[in-house]
Motif scaffolding. Structure first.
Motif, short mmCIF file in Angstrom:
data_model
loop_
_atom_site.label_atom_id
_atom_site.label_comp_id
_atom_site.label_asym_id
_atom_site.label_seq_id
_atom_site.Cartn_x
_atom_site.Cartn_y
_atom_site.Cartn_z
N LEU A 169 -22.41 24.14 -103.27
CA LEU A 169 -22.93 22.78 -103.14
C LEU A 169 -24.30 22.89 -102.48
N PRO A 170 -25.21 21.98 -102.67
CA PRO A 170 -25.07 20.84 -103.55
C PRO A 170 -25.59 21.14 -104.94
N ALA A 189 -27.88 27.91 -102.53
CA ALA A 189 -27.10 26.77 -102.08
C ALA A 189 -27.18 26.66 -100.57
N PRO A 190 -27.67 25.53 -100.06
CA PRO A 190 -27.76 25.37 -98.61
C PRO A 190 -26.36 25.39 -97.99
N THR A 199 -25.07 23.26 -96.02
CA THR A 199 -24.50 21.96 -95.67
C THR A 199 -23.15 21.81 -96.34
N VAL A 215 -26.96 26.85 -109.74
CA VAL A 215 -27.13 26.62 -108.32
C VAL A 215 -27.77 27.83 -107.68
N ALA A 270 -22.93 17.51 -100.30
CA ALA A 270 -24.08 17.44 -101.19
C ALA A 270 -25.04 16.37 -100.71
#
Lengths: 853, 139
Positions: free
Chosen positions: A846-847, B12-13, B15, B9, B18
């Motif tokens: 994600l994201p 991907a961070p 976090t 992707v 999303a």
């Protein structure tokens, strides 16, 4: 009609009127009633075959289809020899030198004066495909007849194809909304597309437009604002595909253009008369054109350059010209463009300087989202003089407000739009804040009201955060009253689309025989449904018939699990659970299950309900998996449904030395009887062969425990988040009575429970509790036992294996693909990690990064 | 068994949720049009998944009222390509789809998650010609 003063005298002059609309007719009437000397002979040319009719009320033609009902009174001028009305005759050419009009049937009519009252015609934006069959305008009775014909055949065709018939109106102004209403009355689902960011952009402002859009939307009109129509293309099935400028598309049966009108000034232009910058025959304030013997009235006239699209100014022009022809010196005083109308039952009014264009003008707005009203007044910079305003949803103040336009408002102008009649005393209860409401837990009115203020909006929430009412419950009526007093409405509504509870919807379905969601929501709900009401209705429909859950419109109501007849897992793959009644399985079946798991790479786990779950199947693998399972006599376990899951059993008297009854045989019989039954929530059974209770039947919705005399029936036990032991309903039943009582119990639950209410909370909420349930099931206290049993018999007789039916139906089978445009492709996002002790799904990171499409 | 490494992707961070740009309608402009399916293949009220070049996926919906919408198929909350299998409906008139996994509701017009406006699905332009539905991709 006037009494001519010189009945024997012949008129000396002739006026020809081109156009017999509302204004043309008004002119003739005005002239004839005032021309007491009968100096004028009138010839009226009407391009339409109908004499003047009430075009403003055109929409009322829908339904009555009676042209006469719209006819304006006196429009045939019967008995008046001085009026020659020619219907269906068009003026082709005006020769101003010879002062003659040539008609399309070849007549040449001489005039002394000519009045042009040709009105206007609909503007059709030049989008590709605007002239396709199925595109209409909304102006004349003939237009409506054509729309009616198209609508009726569209409805017939749509019904045959099992879909809604719909229509698109291009233009969300006043007329566009009228047209949308007409489509609605014709039985089509109307869409309105308006290029401006709001409906009726000329009459209402942003705030009023928002309220109007909500109200209109609530009436079943699909509103798309801020979007233009890019193209219209006829499809092979005759429908029109309309591309909108916002990137969406619409499949529609017909299109009605209502994107404004343009003055019908062609004849005048050809005759060399001056026209306005934006069209229309240019006149002075006497409505005289650039030719002193030619006049223009109504929508075609550009009085000092300005056209008026309303009938009232047109009537004024007609009066002005009649006066002038009789030697008067009337002038057109300008027009009040205030409007008040009811569109689809929604009040809209706009008056004075509605858009606050006066320098320094101030706006005072009151919006009530719950009531759906918007009121705005515009006042002068010193807040003293009323300049104009807009009312949406409730225009009852229109008359009063309009009367104040241009005048000083008495008192605070804000009161003009504030809701009248607020009774503050009714809002507060007489009790002081420190009064104790719940004496068991010492909770004061202040803390309950505090909880309400912080968002507790039902009894459960208040109980949760204040503990009020959690002991004896005697204070709950008072708590409820505080809730109601604070404006909270205690709702049993299923969701925003249905005000009814599930049980009420069930009764509606049973009593009305409505078998479609669209029919139900149209008649008893609003909007188009959601993820709450659709599966609920799907469940009700499934509980009340033996149709396949993927038949027809029902397919669109099923949650993903029921739609693919498998349990969706976190990575979008599915798990497969074949039914093993009572936990029984043959060696051959077990071998095939193993082979399927191996061949499709499925993770295998034994469930708590004595069966086997196979995880990790992609959508397109499901049919192949099920073909192999069905081939060895297995059927759907409905593990995906809110339905009967399993009947768990111990091994019973045939093997167990303690067993007193054959629990396996009973379990298998019960599972076969109730398999496939859709219900408000999942239902689990247990059957134990003796009091040792190895099947844990008292943790089940239906628990059957053997005694030496027969069976004890326990009901309403649940596991899960709030475990509840099943309660003894009745003891020592024989096989036949046991089944009959379970029939009644299940059907009673299916009919009366709320959505996703399992049996234990259902029993808790049932008025009269276990005693009442026992009376209903065992003593038939409601007199519905035979009905409940008959319903269950129908279910049993109509049972079919859902998976076998799908495998036999190529159409249903075709939906089991990952990609509609690549049916052979596997979903590339599905991946597994098999490096650990067991296979697990790997999710995407994600994201997702949004593409700027 | 299919095991695939995926490209869409990158980086991907970390976090947990999303966070993407607010949803918006597809802007007009030159597009590459991808054939999805015949209109007759769409069941009113349901969606289908469409494979796009570069292994992206769209979820294409025909609503009972005739409107056709396309949004991204990947559920940004679950990280699974399941949006096309969600239930459609409306919230206060705004057409919606609910993820079949955890039931987050997205606007079909703008892609925005209605209870979490910072999250949105991408949206795709739709075109129907001669009974064939196409999706527009930015070039």
């Amino acid at each position: 009609m006037s009494t001519p003063e010189n009945p024997t005298g012949t008129p000396t002059r002739t006026v020809v009127v081109i156009g017999h609309g509302m204004v043309g007719h008004r002119f003739v009437e005005a002239l004839r009633s005032r021309d007491t000397g009968s100096t004028w002979k009138v010839t009226v040319l009407s391009a339409e075959a109908d004499a003047a009719y009430d075009r403003v009320g055109l929409s009322s033609y829908v339904g009555t289809w009676d042209r006469n009902a719209l006819a304006l009174s006196g429009n045939s001028y019967a008995g008046d020899d001085l009026v020659d009305l020619r219907l269906g005759v068009r003026a082709e050419h005006v020769d101003r030198d010879t002062r003659t009009v040539t008609t399309d049937d070849g007549d040449v009519i001489a005039y002394d004066d000519l009045v042009i009252a040709t009105g206007s015609h609909p503007f059709v934006p030049p989008v590709p495909g605007h002239d396709s069959a199925g595109c209409f305008v909304y102006r004349t009775l003939d237009d409506l007849d054509a729309i009616r014909l198209a609508a009726e055949s569209a409805i017939e065709r749509a019904a045959a194809e099992g879909r809604e018939a719909n229509g698109l109106v291009v233009g969300g102004g006043l007329l566009g909304l009228e047209a949308a209403n007409a489509l609605r009355l014709l039985g089509l689902t109307p869409h309105v597309v308006e290029f401006a960011p709001r409906l009726m952009p000329l009459q209402v402002d942003v705030g009023g437009g928002a309220v109007l859009e909500r109200l209109i939307g609530g009436l079943g009109v699909n509103v798309h604002t801020g979007a233009g129509t890019s193209s219209i293309a006829t499809q092979d099935d005759g429908r029109l595909a309309v591309e909108l400028s916002d990137g969406t598309a619409l499949l529609t049966d017909l299109v009605v253009f209502s994107a404004g009108v343009r003055p019908s000034d062609a004849v005048a232009r050809a005759a060399g008369l001056d026209v306005g910058e934006r069209g229309g025959v240019l006149t002075d304030i006497a409505c005289r054109t650039s030719d002193e013997n030619v006049w223009a009235v109504g929508e075609v006239a550009a009085v000092e350059g300005r056209c008026y699209g309303l009938v009232a100014p047109g009537y004024t022009m007609a009066e002005v010209v009649a006066d002038r022809l009789l030697g008067g010196d009337a002038t057109f005083p300008g027009a009040d463009l205030s409007t008040k109308l009811k569109l689809l039952g929604v009040d809209v009014a706009s008056f004075g300087d509605a858009m606050a264009t006066t320098p320094g003008a101030l706006e005072i707005v009151h919006t009530d989202a719950t009531k759906g009203t918007y009121a705005k007044v515009v006042v002068s910079d010193d807040a003293r003089t009323l300049l104009g305003g807009i009312l949406v949803g409730d225009a009852s103040a229109y008359t009063t407000l309009k009367a104040y336009v241009g005048r000083e408002v008495p008192g605070d102008p804000g009161t003009l739009v504030s809701p009248a009649g607020i009774d503050d005393s009714a809002l507060g209860s007489a009790l002081p804040d420190d009064a104790v409401i719940c004496s068991c837990n010492n909770v004061t009115k202040g803390s309950i009201c505090g909880a309400i203020a912080e968002g507790a909006c039902d009894l459960a929430a208040i109980k949760g955060c204040t503990t009020a009412g959690t002991t004896c419950g005697g204070c709950l009526p008072t708590v409820k009253k505080l809730l109601v007093d604070s404006g909270v409405e205690l709702s049993k509504a299923l969701c925003e689309h249905f005000e009814q509870s599930r049980a009420e919807l069930f009764e509606i379905v049973v009593s009305t025989g409505i078998r479609t969601f669209s029919g139900l929501v149209a008649r008893y709900g609003t909007g188009t449904g959601c993820e709450i009401c659709k599966p609920t209705v799907a469940s009700i429909l499934a509980s009340t018939s033996s149709d396949h859950v993927l038949d027809g419109e029902q397919a669109a109501l099923q949650d993903s699990n029921d739609h693919f007849l498998a349990n969706i897992q976190k990575n979008g793959t599915y798990s497969v659970v074949p039914r093993m009644p009572g936990g029984e399985v043959t060696a051959e079946q077990l071998i095939v299950i193993g082979q399927v798991a191996r061949d499709f790479g499925l993770y295998v786990k034994v469930t708590g309900g004595q069966r086997i779950d196979l995880f990790g199947a992609r959508v397109e693998q499901l049919p192949a998996i099920w073909q192999r399972l069905v081939d060895v006599g297995m059927e759907s376990g409905q593990a995906y449904g809110k339905s009967l899951r399993t009947v768990k059993s111990c091994v019973g008297s045939s093997w167990c030395r303690y067993g007193v009854q054959d629990s396996v045989a009973m379990a298998v019989d019960l599972e076969h009887r109730y398999r496939g039954l859709r219900s408000p929530h999942k239902i689990k059974f247990g059957v134990s062969g003796c009091a040792r209770e190895c099947a844990e039947a008292r943790g089940k919705d239906v628990g059957v425990i053997a005694t030496d005399k027969g069976w004890n029936l326990y009901v309403c036990g649940n596991g899960g988040q709030t475990p509840a032991h099943a309660r003894l309903l009745v003891s020592d039943l024989d096989d036949e009575t046991l089944v009959r009582y379970i029939d009644r119990f299940l059907m009673f639950y299916v009919r009366t429970a709320d959505r996703l209410q399992r049996t234990a909370p259902w029993l808790d909420a049932l008025e009269g509790g276990l005693e009442h349930l026992r009376a209903v099931v065992c003593e038939d206290s409601l007199g519905i036992a035979a009905d409940l049993e008959a319903a269950m018999d129908r279910h049993v007789a109509g049972y079919q294996d859902e998976w076998k039916a799908v495998l036999d139906d190529p159409e249903k089978l075709s939906r089991f693909v990952s990609f509609v445009n690549a049916p052979e492709e596997a979903d590339p996002t599905v991946a597994f990690d098999e490096s650990g002790p067991r296979k697990v799904p790997v999710l995407l990171g994600l994201p997702t990064i949004r593409e700027n499409v | 068994m299919t095991t695939l490494t995926l490209s869409p992707v990158e980086e991907a961070p970390t976090t947990s949720r999303a966070v993407v740009r607010p949803g918006m309608l597809p802007t007009p402009g030159t597009r590459q049009w991808i054939v999805a399916c015949p209109v007759s293949r769409l069941v009113p009220g349901r969606g289908v998944a469409v494979l796009l070049p570069g292994s992206a996926q769209a979820a294409l919906f025909l609503l009972p009222n005739g409107m056709i919408y396309a949004v991204g198929n990947l559920d940004p909350y679950a990280g699974a390509a399941v949006i096309s299998r969600g239930l459609t409906g409306d919230r206060a008139g705004d057409p919606t789809v609910a993820s079949p996994l955890l039931k987050q509701v997205f606007s079909l017009r703008t892609g925005v998650a209605l209870d979490d406006p910072e999250v949105a699905l991408p949206t795709y332009a739709v075109r129907v010609q001669h009974g064939t539905v196409r999706l527009g991709l930015p070039r």
